[in-house]
Enzyme design. Sequence first.
Site, PDB file in Angstrom:
ATOM      1  N   SER A 138       4.917  -3.715  -2.433  1.00 35.14           N
ATOM      2  CA  SER A 138       5.752  -2.935  -1.511  1.00 35.14           C
ATOM      3  C   SER A 138       7.091  -3.654  -1.415  1.00 35.14           C
ATOM      4  O   SER A 138       7.303  -4.489  -0.544  1.00 35.14           O
ATOM      5  CB  SER A 138       5.090  -2.839  -0.137  1.00 35.14           C
TER       6      SER A 138
ATOM      7  N   LYS B  29       6.950   4.468  -0.483  1.00 36.26           N
ATOM      8  CA  LYS B  29       5.899   3.654   0.134  1.00 36.26           C
ATOM      9  C   LYS B  29       6.329   3.146   1.509  1.00 36.26           C
ATOM     10  O   LYS B  29       5.557   3.193   2.476  1.00 36.26           O
ATOM     11  CB  LYS B  29       5.545   2.473  -0.774  1.00 36.26           C
TER      12      LYS B  29
ATOM     13  N   LYS C 147       7.308  -5.899   7.614  1.00 34.05           N
ATOM     14  CA  LYS C 147       8.219  -5.948   6.466  1.00 34.05           C
ATOM     15  C   LYS C 147       8.492  -4.548   5.922  1.00 34.05           C
ATOM     16  O   LYS C 147       9.640  -4.179   5.638  1.00 34.05           O
ATOM     17  CB  LYS C 147       7.615  -6.846   5.394  1.00 34.05           C
TER      18      LYS C 147
END
Length: 287
Positions: A86, A161, A230
């Site tokens: 990711s 994503k 994050k």
Amino acid sequence: MVRRLAGAGYRVLVRDLNGQAVRRACEASGVEAADSLRAIGERCDAVITMLPDGHVVREATRGEDGSADSLLAGLSRGKILIDMSSSSPVGTRQLGELLAPRGVEMIDAPVSGGVRKAEDGTLAIMVGGEVRSVERCRPVLESMGKQIFLTGPLGSGHAMKALNNYVSAAGLAAAVEAVLAAARFGLDPGKVVDVLNASTGMNNSTLNKFHRFILSRAFDSGFSLDLMVKDLKTALEVARSSNTPAPVAEACVEAWSEAQAALGPGLDHTAVVRYWEKMAGTELQKK
């Protein structure tokens, strides 16, 4: 994911800073441990990175921090890098621009579905890159995922994503607030979740996380709070880079970041519930 690749007949080399993880992969799947990143670049036609964030991907690829060992030292023309982490889409495009003059292709292919779908090979995979490169890698991706979505140019998979995880995190936060309010009003949290799942308030968290990981107090879904924060910041980066107003995303980043700071590192993302519980002075459990 390593087991799925090996089970599909691919010869797999693995490398990780965590030696125990490497040993587990080798013992469970019969794959081979590589002694360096360079060796992986030299010996593999396709290199898959699955790392905590895009900075680590770029470090492993380029060999930052004074290390001579890197994937790039071994990669040659005609090979391909598949980043399934990711990562930040901006950094992904920068890495693609670095690899292209060397004749090394790159696609980004982050996944969704958690540990269970990784184990049974039914992950959803969001793929960005040149169509020819994506099609070249399709058999590899199909050994790990059930649904392969072509999202657009390089970096678009990582953008998708991050945005998906933002929607997931926002849904979890909204559900926690609702279930806490219901519990403090005197309702049974388990029944509240059941009603949500039979009604328009249902989302992935109410359906797949509350009973199994939250009300059970297990907090072990397999995806960390640190990584969720994050990804939320990456989603906000995507919104800002496209000049898209995102006040809910900003509020979500702030709330989850505060929870991360209050709870500390190393927790599962479902443990974020404890932050809302502490503020409310109520612990969610089935009656």
